[in-house]
Design a protein around this motif. Structure first.
Motif, mmCIF file in Angstrom:
data_model
loop_
_atom_site.group_PDB
_atom_site.id
_atom_site.type_symbol
_atom_site.label_atom_id
_atom_site.label_comp_id
_atom_site.label_asym_id
_atom_site.label_seq_id
_atom_site.Cartn_x
_atom_site.Cartn_y
_atom_site.Cartn_z
ATOM 1 N N SER A 1 0.820 -1.216 0.000
ATOM 2 C CA SER A 1 0.000 0.000 0.000
ATOM 3 C C SER A 1 0.851 1.261 0.000
ATOM 4 O O SER A 1 0.369 2.315 -0.402
ATOM 5 C CB SER A 1 -0.928 -0.018 1.214
ATOM 6 N N ASN A 2 2.108 1.201 0.436
ATOM 7 C CA ASN A 2 2.907 2.422 0.447
ATOM 8 C C ASN A 2 3.850 2.539 -0.737
ATOM 9 O O ASN A 2 4.304 3.629 -1.068
ATOM 10 C CB ASN A 2 3.750 2.498 1.726
ATOM 11 N N VAL A 3 4.197 1.415 -1.335
ATOM 12 C CA VAL A 3 5.189 1.463 -2.411
ATOM 13 C C VAL A 3 4.566 1.090 -3.748
ATOM 14 O O VAL A 3 4.657 1.818 -4.721
ATOM 15 C CB VAL A 3 6.375 0.524 -2.103
ATOM 16 N N VAL A 4 3.841 -0.024 -3.773
ATOM 17 C CA VAL A 4 3.350 -0.528 -5.051
ATOM 18 C C VAL A 4 2.196 0.330 -5.558
ATOM 19 O O VAL A 4 2.292 0.998 -6.591
ATOM 20 C CB VAL A 4 2.912 -2.000 -4.909
ATOM 21 N N ILE A 5 1.136 0.401 -4.760
ATOM 22 C CA ILE A 5 -0.071 1.077 -5.245
ATOM 23 C C ILE A 5 0.178 2.546 -5.611
ATOM 24 O O ILE A 5 -0.286 3.011 -6.655
ATOM 25 C CB ILE A 5 -1.204 0.918 -4.208
ATOM 26 N N PRO A 6 0.954 3.297 -4.806
ATOM 27 C CA PRO A 6 1.170 4.704 -5.192
ATOM 28 C C PRO A 6 1.789 4.864 -6.572
ATOM 29 O O PRO A 6 1.662 5.915 -7.195
ATOM 30 C CB PRO A 6 2.120 5.220 -4.103
ATOM 31 N N GLN A 7 2.434 3.809 -7.088
ATOM 32 C CA GLN A 7 3.040 3.944 -8.427
ATOM 33 C C GLN A 7 1.964 4.229 -9.479
ATOM 34 O O GLN A 7 2.261 4.773 -10.541
ATOM 35 C CB GLN A 7 3.805 2.671 -8.792
ATOM 36 N N LEU A 8 0.701 3.910 -9.167
ATOM 37 C CA LEU A 8 -0.390 4.233 -10.108
ATOM 38 C C LEU A 8 -0.416 5.717 -10.408
ATOM 39 O O LEU A 8 -0.871 6.147 -11.466
ATOM 40 C CB LEU A 8 -1.728 3.799 -9.507
ATOM 41 N N LEU A 9 0.114 6.510 -9.471
ATOM 42 C CA LEU A 9 -0.015 7.960 -9.627
ATOM 43 C C LEU A 9 0.824 8.484 -10.774
ATOM 44 O O LEU A 9 0.749 9.657 -11.130
ATOM 45 C CB LEU A 9 0.390 8.658 -8.325
ATOM 46 N N TRP A 10 1.649 7.617 -11.349
ATOM 47 C CA TRP A 10 2.356 8.066 -12.564
ATOM 48 C C TRP A 10 1.331 8.360 -13.662
ATOM 49 O O TRP A 10 1.594 9.153 -14.562
ATOM 50 C CB TRP A 10 3.331 6.992 -13.027
#
Lengths: 189, 218, 472, 1049
Positions: C357-366
């Protein structure tokens, strides 16, 4: 209460920041010194026009910060070195690196307090009661309209002439600002 | 629109904003003051007792030695409170009928002890050893005041930790020769510091130890 | 979603505006003050507040019970002597960082898009810090002596032990709360004046009048006001960095494996920004929808905050990597055992869900699509909020479960009261926030007016860049 | 667990007293329901503490509210409440308020006494220490001795004379007894039976004997669940007379234990431990070793242990062989035969490993004739004992002697009980007087004692608790605790101690002497009369009796009462007689019965300190379990906490499983004494704790062990409160316990275990520790046998609360001193086991101190890591940052502040901690302070002393005072594994203190030295002495000796 027997000043109303700024500059050129502008949003340059000069606030904040810094460090030094020196895990009594964080925090705290209290103090706030509030339209000063007020204490103030001058500046309206006198102060002339 | 506020509000509001700081400080000071007031510390407040025992009369008047009643004061942690028997050694002879002593006689007859009111009471987590203080030359009067002038006993010191530390940090200011500990009229001599240093030296008192927490708290 | 539709015809490369078109001083002023003064209390608000208040009651009940029985009602033990209370504390403090950051840092960086969200963020900061502040006191074995951490002359002639990071905490958190409060209140003064003047009901006028301190918008006042505001911002910026650094020192200054890491201060700060922004989004997106503020909080804002979120998220991820690297680089058997326990131990699932939830999912924000779509952004923000809580849980609890001596290895099981205090604090936060949006202008009106002015070129001193935007 | 108690005794009680009496037992059960539940809620014992119901916590709650508001709260204390001083009316002599007195007495357990010195404050016994003058104590104690003080104050002890469960009085009892005595006189005592436990008390013996003279037809039986019948029988068979064999381990170079746990079981265990360890102490000379320095200079005994259930003796072994119980005798025969004892060996195929083991052992024993000793275990057959006697004789062992048995009854106890039961069934018993004991619980299941009991017309029980037996008796008379009464008791070697009362019976108990006086129709007196009379008679004339009496009381032993050694020879016939046991079907499982290491045969079940004591090896508290080896567990498909049905000879109990590395495969160990129904609020078995009653499986043909157990795993699990879940010595743990062979030790005797001081230099300026006292503690893990005495001693000395199973399950136990137990090697095979006591390390650079925000934990000028409870606000940061995790926190209000009797027993010199504060080992600072008072006085005297001689004299007295200054753990330790002292002290002779000398030893090391906390508590490495024929001593490593430990079959 008694009707306005003394005038605080004349209040000119404008609808654009540029206008009030222009008016203020012209008034100053005219030689008016005791005046102030009231706007719903900070207008750059306006304060130089109505009241040239720099504020002492930054200096106060600096002093406040210095006080917090020195006081904070002294507090810790006194408590852990002078008042009751404990042997804490073999650390020196004067463990200065451990004293840094609090020193810093107190610096910021005192500086911050000085900034706000100083600002209020210099602005003479809080001041819930003010002659300007006697003018009904002045309530727009916090919303949509821009005001310039030349005060009766100005040496060049003359009710008629100043009113004319302000109207020439293209004010939407010019109103007298009555100053209220407390009954206790006895009757006015 | 009319004014919302009366002119007096100007002063009022200024005071309330800029005076707040001082009010807080005042409150703190008041707290400290109450904490040190006799109301809390009971200093110099004579304590009512089931028997109106007068140290003034017994110690000063009759010149009875402290240790006659406080038997274990020299070598035990607890100074010792006289048993009914101790009272009766004299009062079976004199004042046999005095009303004031009725509770003592009753206790002796029934075997029910007298319940004295504590004058000097330390918290349970403070471990105080009378013996070592007396032996090292802390006089009775240093902590208990001139008991021999008290008709009813009262505290002369707060017994707060700050007070204990005064002496535990600088014993030389208070020590006396061991043979003077019972002297109620002891006045520190001019050269008290010199005298005190000498005593600290001779008794081998480790000063740094005196302010260790475990010296009094366990 | 109307905002998106309105801006969609524009070519998507150009930055979306920070305020919807066609706004005047009056429209801005009225729209913002109406929410407080005229608009009727909505059912949604009522329902939300009722729910929040229920949890406030749960919170108070839990606090009373903890005070009455002792912290033993929680799952804490030896070795895991710190549990939810500290996790919640660090989490809330972290959340409380967005406010000052947005207000102060972005102000100094002249990011005008901050205008419509800074009030939000600051208020949220205050409430978050309030929640945070409760836990350190509550978690004490004898909370009624909490004031022993404060230096004051007393009859024991004792003082705090200033080498302890907990004392630093006390000062850092109190300072942070005080400065944030000042910042927030100073920002409010002109708007309070506005409310005072716009309101018709006498009582309301008196209340706002008192709070406004008789502000009348004098040019001289405005000048000093501006100076003070900027100075505050300048002070708050290092403060915001220091606070979470100090909090991180609670762990970094200790010596147990998993805590004793020099990387903590920076990566705690990054984490704070991370969680702070995600919480701002979690709050702003629904409010924006409910109160139809799409043209004040435009897609531009969402986009930017998404970018900040992504950036800080990457820093945090870097922090994780560095921590792990240092563990194995140091060759310390205890640190390595600790790391292995985290990765593969009985509680590994917590660690991995935190990474997710802190590393993988935030990558969607690209993806701009995610950043510019309110719903998606909202979901990502929610996940991050949870993830950041888990991160603190991993640091606090998992590290303690495995310290140096295996004979004292233990485990931690939260009890009902652990959970109730956490939910309760969330309830308190929500309740305070709902009261705020009902009673105070949630968007800085005078700064919005500045925006309007600059857009309309009303200001005598208007720059070419601003005029350019006027002609969109 | 519950249908382990299927046949509740309640219905039987109706049968007993007929329907008319039904009301009674119903009301009794109601009592059991209500009162005990109320008690749980009232938290008189802390398990399931409902503090919210506790008035105290409500007071606290208000107090804290008041404190948090209100200005007076600023300093944390409001106005001091008015308190009172209540002086004596007529003070007793020698009692000085504020000073403790010590009295010598002795504690009887299973008949034999161990001498103790009891500390008493204002007439309240508070602490028990060993009596150095007593042969069975030598100044040491064990956990049970230490904890017995809590039983004295136990609020659950029987408080009144009960008649058929209803309240009665001693007076009524006296009346009734006097009548029945009269009738018995006419009948010559026919139908009158006495049942006692093992008795060695001369006075009690005399009283009983004289009673039997008056009533010739009466009989006296004895029974003890943890019986030594095999010893008794063997001595009768081998020597033709009842003797006690005394082993002198200090004289033995090679020791073979045949399933004997001599370090923890038996009346001489404390002495055995002391002597055994004294012969294992290895010290390098303090000056750098000379060139000739070698292992020869470092001698050490070697212990071989063959055992059927892991014991602390096995853990100390240099070579350990874990086998099923039935194989022990076969091994014994094999060894005996190879050593030339004429005896039939059993046909057994030894595995190659076993073969090597036996060969090496035999060679080693043969190589050390005279200084080898073979010790048979109480839980082994008579044959094994006979063989051991024969072997010792064969080897001409000088390490043992024999004395007349001080027991008046020579008959085996099982035999004695069985006969009594037979008579009871036959209706020949009209009146049964049970003096102590609890046979309804402890008698072999096949005898069904309870049923037999119901056929006796009048049943009188005299015991400390109203227990299972009392419940089925017409009369119950409360017994006196040994600290409340006059009596006398023999030690294992016959040395008599006078038991003197330190306090009047708290609950109106009566001593057995008083009861017998009553039966003897003598005027009612206190037991002291009977005793003095007895001893006047025994002693005869010469010298003043009072003098003799006073000395006996002061020293705690009666002068010259030790029995002289007798020389005995083994009767060869005894050897022929015994036949090799038939080897049973290999498949079926063996059950092993052992007393619980803490609550013994169950008599201490209501003692919270013992219940919560982590058992050696298992580290379990509050429960017993079915202990199995990892391999057996796998074979049975069970794991920890899995509940299983255990069936033996058609009887079943339900028990949770605990996997114990080192347990022999194919057998299950059950500890006795649990599953109690009427032990008291602490000891009663409930759904959640209290274990299962293993006595229900124990039959007269399987008293110690039996083959044919059936194990049926069930679906459910039962939570067991274990205080140490990770016991493998691997990974980060490896450096925590240093173990090496003495060869390795002497090879590197000069090289210290730690990095140099240079390498450990701190960034912080060194604190000056050159002046004043500097306290330090040295723990010799080579001497620690893991007996737990120190743990309970610490608990007693420092008012450490009992927290209850629920809290232990959440890792909240409060022991300041824990004994870490580590296994090295493959747990599936037979791993080595090491003990490591861990108190506070009192680090010079303490990580706990600098994190405390209020300075509640600080460093004293004498190197103590001080914990100031009254300053603590309870952040628990110190505990988090303590690398050794030795700090304990009062998560709830654990100390019982309401039960008056428990408050009497507290140590007045130690603060009773309240909820929310941290606590930990203080090195018993209260003792240090007491010593300091004396030392300062002496120091002052030395200052005044005129001549150097005087000064030297005073210096010696200071040395003695310092030597006498020990923390509770060190004082209790049977093996003197813990040494405390002042690093700076120089004795009158200029020598350094003992602790300093130990810290200079090359094998002295600190835990987690790499953290550089510079602990004041340091350790001496464990040394082993393996047989070179079995393993190379120089390449040996912990657990590495594994392949030399053959697994079972």
């Amino acid at each position: 209460m008694r009707s306005a027997s003394r005038i605080y000043g004349l209040l000119a109303e404008f609808d654009r920041p540029a206008a009030v700024l222009d008016a203020a500059q012209r008034a100053r050129a005219q030689g008016y010194t005791r005046m102030d502008a009231y706007t719903p949003l900070p207008v750059e340059g306006l304060h130089e026009a109505v009241h040239p000069g720099r504020t002492r606030l930054p200096l106060l904040v600096l002093l406040g910060g210095a006080f917090g810094c020195a006081g904070g460090y002294f507090l810790q030094w006194y408590a852990n070195v002078v008042a009751y020196p404990w042997n804490i895990g073999g650390r020196p009594h004067h463990s200065w690196p451990a004293f840094i964080p609090i020193t810093f925090e107190l610096t910021v705290l005192c500086a911050g307090l000085t900034a706000v209290l100083g600002m209020l103090a210099l602005n003479g706030l809080p001041r819930p009661h003010h002659p300007l509030f006697n003018v009904p339209r002045f309530e727009l000063a916090s919303g949509t309209h821009f005001f310039l007020c030349i005060e009766s204490s100005d040496p060049r103030f003359d009710l008629e002439e100043t009113r004319r001058f302000l109207e020439e500046l293209g004010a939407m309206s010019v109103t007298e600002v009555p100053e209220l006198i407390e009954p206790t102060e006895g009757g006015a002339p | 629109m009319a004014q919302i506020f009366h002119p007096s509000m100007n002063t009022l509001s200024k005071v309330s904003v800029f005076g707040a700081v001082f009010m807080v400080l005042a409150a703190l000071w008041l707290g400290g003051w109450i904490q040190r007031s006799p109301y809390v510390t009971a200093v110099s407040v004579p304590r009512e007792q089931p028997v109106p025992f007068s140290h003034e009369h017994h110690a000063a008047g009759l010149g009875i030695d402290c240790r006659y009643c406080h038997t274990s004061v020299m070598d035990s942690a607890f100074a010792g409170i006289p048993s009914t028997k101790t009272c009766m050694t004299c009062h079976s002879q004199i004042w046999k009928t005095a009303d004031a002593l009725a509770p003592v006689r009753a206790s002796w007859a029934t075997g029910v002890p007298i319940r004295w009111k504590r004058v000097h009471d330390l918290p349970d987590f403070v471990y105080f050893h009378h013996g070592i203080h007396v032996r090292n030359g802390i006089g009775c009067s240093t902590c208990h005041g001139r008991v021999n002038s008290m008709p009813l006993t009262w505290k002369t010191e707060t017994l707060y930790m700050e007070w204990c530390l005064e002496c535990h940090r600088q014993p030389e200011k208070f020590l006396r020769p061991r043979d003077r500990v019972l002297d109620m009229d002891w006045r520190p001599p001019a050269d008290q510091i010199v005298l005190g240093r000498g005593l600290v030296e001779r008794l081998g008192i480790a000063k740094e130890r005196l302010s260790d927490c475990s010296t009094c708290h366990r | 979603m109307s905002a998106e539709e309105r801006i969609s015809p524009m070519d998507s490369d150009a930055a979306a505006p920070v305020i919807g078109p066609g706004h005047t001083y009056r429209s801005v002023t009225e729209k913002i003050s109406a929410i407080v003064l005229h608009r009727r209390t909505g059912r949604g608000w009522m329902a939300g507040f009722a729910l929040a208040f229920f949890f406030v009651l749960v919170f108070f009940a839990s606090i009373a019970y903890v005070l009455a029985r002792g912290v033993g009602v929680w799952g804490i033990n030896v070795p895991v002597a710190w549990g939810f209370a500290i996790v919640n504390f660090v989490w809330w403090i972290g959340i409380g960082h967005a406010g000052t950051l947005i207000s102060a840092v972005l102000l100094l960086l002249h990011q005008e898009w901050r205008t419509s969200i800074n009030r939000f963020a600051e208020s949220m900061t205050l409430f978050a810090v309030t929640c945070a502040g409760i836990f350190p006191v509550l978690h004490l074995g004898r909370p009624w002596y909490f004031y022993w951490l404060a230096p004051y002359p007393n009859v024991m002639s004792l003082w705090p032990q200033f080498r302890s990071p907990l004392v630093w905490d006390l000062f850092a958190v109190l300072t942070y709360f005080a400065v944030s409060l000042l910042f927030w209140y100073v920002g409010l003064i002109p708007d309070l004046a506005t409310l005072r003047d716009v309101a018709r009901n006498r009582f309301v006028r008196v209340v706002y009048g008192v709070l406004a301190m008789g502000w009348r918008g004098s040019a001289v006042h405005w000048h000093r006001y501006h100076v003070a505001y900027v100075l505050l911002a300048g002070l708050a910026t290092p403060l915001v960095v220091s606070v979470h650094s100090v909090v991180s020192l609670d762990f970094a200054a200790a010596q147990i494996p998993g805590w004793h890491a020099t990387v903590f201060p920076p990566y705690f700060v990054a984490g704070a920004i991370f969680s702070g922004f995600s919480m701002v989004l979690t709050l702003a997106i629904p409010v924006r929808k409910v109160y139809g503020l799409e043209d004040f909080i435009t897609t531009r804002h969402l986009d930017n905050m998404g970018k900040v979120l992504l950036a800080s998220g990457c820093i945090v991820a870097y922090g994780y990597c560095l921590e792990t690297f240092m563990t194995f680089y140091s060759g310390d058997v205890h640190e390595i055992a600790q790391a292995n326990a985290r990765f593969f131990g009985p509680s590994a699932w917590i660690f991995w869900s935190l990474i997710a939830s802190n590393v993988v999912i935030p990558q969607l924000l690209w993806l701009r699509g995610i950043r510019r779509n309110a719903r998606n952004l909202f979901l990502v923000a929610l996940v991050i909020n949870v993830g950041m809580w888990l991160e603190r849980y991993v640091i606090v609890v998992l590290s303690l479960e495995r310290s140096f001596v295996p004979s004292e290895w233990g485990s931690y099981r939260p009890t009902f009261w652990d959970v109730s205090t956490l939910l309760g604090s969330i309830g308190l936060f929500a309740a305070l926030f709902l009261l705020f949006i009902r009673l105070l202008p949630m968007i800085s009106a005078f700064e919005m007016r500045e925006l309007v002015a600059s857009r309309r070129g009303d200001l005598a001193t208007e720059s070419a860049e601003e005029r350019g935007r006027v002609h969109e | 667990m519950d249908d382990a108690r299927l046949d509740s005794t309640a219905p039987r009680r109706t049968r007993l007293f007929g329907c008319g009496e039904g009301r009674i037992w119903r009301s009794l059960d109601e009592l059991a329901e209500t009162e005990e539940f109320a008690a749980f809620i009232r938290r008189e014992f802390p398990d399931q503490a409902e503090v919210w119901q506790d008035p105290l916590s409500r007071r606290e709650f208000l107090a804290l509210m008041a404190a948090s508001f209100g200005v007076a709260g600023l300093t944390g204390c409001t106005r001091a409440p008015d308190s009172e001083i209540v002086p004596y009316v007529d003070p007793p002599e020698q009692v000085v308020p504020g000073q403790a007195l010590r009295f010598a007495t002795a504690m009887p357990l299973s008949g034999y006494g161990r001498g103790v010195l009891v500390e008493s404050h204002l007439g309240r016994p508070t602490k028990i220490e060993g009596n150095p003058d007593h042969p069975a104590s030598l100044g040491a104690t064990d956990a049970i001795l230490q904890a017995s003080i809590l039983t004295l104050y136990d609020p659950d002890r029987a408080k009144e004379v009960l008649r058929r469960g209803g309240t009665s009085t001693w007076g009524q009892f006296v009346g009734e007894v006097r009548q029945s005595v009269a009738t018995f006189r006419q009948r010559g005592g026919r139908g009158l039976r006495f049942l006692t436990e093992t008795v060695t008390s001369p006075t009690l013996t005399r009283q009983l004997r004289s009673l039997l003279e008056i009533l010739p037809a009466a009989r006296w039986h004895h029974y003890e669940p943890i019986t030594q019948d095999s010893r008794r029988e063997a001595s009768r068979k081998a020597f033709g007379r009842p003797v006690n064999t005394i082993y002198h381990f200090d004289r033995a170079a090679r020791i073979l234990s045949l399933d004997a746990d001599f370090l923890s079981v038996g009346p001489a265990s404390l002495r055995a431990a002391r002597q055994f360890i004294d012969a294992r102490r290895v010290r390098a000379p303090l000056e750098p070793p000379a060139a000739g320095q070698s292992a020869s200079a470092l001698s050490m005994n070697r212990l071989y242990v063959i055992e059927s259930s892991p014991s602390i003796t096995g853990a100390m072994a240099d070579h350990r062989l874990a086998v099923r119980s039935e194989r022990v005798e076969r091994l014994a025969r094999e060894i005996a035969a190879r050593l030339g004892v004429p005896i039939a060996r059993s046909e057994t195929a030894w595995t190659p490993a076993e073969e090597r083991w036996i060969a090496a052992l035999v060679a080693d024993l043969r190589a050390h004739p005279g200084e080898s000793v073979i010790v048979p275990g109480d839980f082994q057959s008579t044959a094994v004992h006979v063989i051991a006697h024969a072997l010792n004789e064969r080897l001409g062992s000088t390490a043992l002697t024999h004395v007349e048995s001080p027991e008046p009854l020579a008959t085996g106890q099982l035999e004695s009980l069985s006969e009594l039961v037979r008579e009871m069934r036959a209706g020949e018993v009209d009146t049964l007087v049970l003096l102590g004991g609890n046979p309804v619980l402890t008698a072999p299941a096949d005898l069904d004692f309870a049923e037999a009991l119901s056929r006796v017309n009048l049943r009188v029980h005299h015991s400390l608790y109203y227990d299972e037996t009392s419940f089925l008796c017409h009369w119950h008379v409360p017994d006196t605790h040994y600290l409340e009464t006059w009596s006398d008791v023999c030690a294992f070697d016959g040395t008599v101690s006078i038991i003197q009362p330190l306090i009047a019976p708290l609950y109106g108990g009566k001593s057995p002497h008083q009861i017998l006086d009553l039966l003897l129709d003598r005027p009612e007196t206190d037991a002291g009369e009977a005793l003095r009379e007895e001893w006047r008679a025994r002693r005869g004339g010469g010298g003043s009796f009072d003098e003799f009496w006073r000395t006996a009381l002061r020293q705690g032993v009666v002068a010259e009462s030790t029995l002289p050694p007798v020389s005995v020879r083994v009767d060869p016939a005894a050897l022929e007689g015994t036949a090799p046991p038939a080897s049973p079907a290999g498949a079926d499982i063996e059950v092993i019965f052992r007393p619980d290491p803490a609550i013994w045969d169950g008599r201490f079940a209501n003692n919270g300190w013992l219940q919560e004591l982590p058992r050696p090896l298992t580290k379990l508290t509050w429960d017993n379990a079915a202990l199995v080896s990892p391999r057996t567990a796998r074979a049975l498909g069970v794991e920890n906490e899995r509940v299983v049905d255990l069936e033996l000879r058609g009887r079943t109990v339900r028990a949770p499983v605990w996997v114990l590395p080192g347990h022999p495969d194919g057998s299950v160990t059950l500890h006795l004494g649990y599953g109690r129904e009427r032990a008291g609020r602490v000891g009663n078995a409930t759904e959640k704790r209290g274990g299962f009653n293993a006595y229900r499986l124990r039959t007269s043909d399987a008293m110690a062990s039996g083959v044919g157990l059936i194990v049926r795993p069930r679906a459910e699990r039962y939570r067991l409160a274990c205080t140490q879940l990770h016991q493998m010595l691997e990974g980060p743990a490896e450096d925590l316990v240093h173990v090496e062979t003495i060869q390795q030790f002497s090879a590197r005797a000069a090289r210290p275990l730690e990095p140099s001081a240079e390498a450990r230099r701190s960034m912080y300026p060194e604190v000056d520790t050159s002046r004043g006292h500097q306290w330090a503690l040295q723990i010799d893990i080579n001497a620690c046998v893991g007996c737990n005495a120190c743990v309970v001693a610490c608990q007693a000395e420092n008012n450490i609360p009992v927290v209850g199973k629920e809290q232990v399950l959440n890792a909240r136990e409060m022991h300041w001193l824990r004994i870490d137990t580590y296994h090295a090697g493959d747990p599936e095979e037979q791993p080595d086991t090491y003990f490591e006591p861990v108190p506070c390390m009192h680090c010079e650079k303490a990580p706990c101190e600098f994190v405390c925000p209020v300075g509640a934990t600080t460093h004293s000028s004498e190197g103590l890591n001080e914990m100031t409870y009254n300053r603590c606000v309870g952040t628990r940061y110190c505990s988090n940052n303590c690398p050794y995790k030795v700090r304990r926190f009062n998560f709830l209000q654990y100390s019982d502040l309401d039960t008056p009797s428990l408050q009497l027993g507290r140590n007045p010199d130690v603060t009773v901690r309240s909820r929310g504060v941290m606590e930990k080992c203080t090195y018993c600072v209260q003792r240090i302070q007491r010593a300091r008072v004396d030392l300062e006085e002496l120091a002052a005297a030395r200052g005044d002393a005129a001549s150097p001689q005087q000064q030297l004299e005073i210096h010696r007295r200071m040395d003695d005072r310092l030597a006498a200054l020990e923390p509770a753990c060190a004082q209790a330790c049977p093996t003197r594994a813990i040494t405390f002292g002042d690093l700076n002290w120089k004795t009158a002779s200029g020598a350094v203190s003992a602790v300093k000398a130990l810290q200079m030893q090359p094998h002295s090391y600190a835990l987690l030295a790499e953290l550089n906390t510079q602990p004041r508590t340091r350790y001496l490495a464990r040394l082993v002495h393996p047989n070179p024929d079995l393993v190379d001593p120089l390449s040996w490593k912990p657990g590495g000796g594994r392949e030399e430990h053959p697994g079972e079959r």
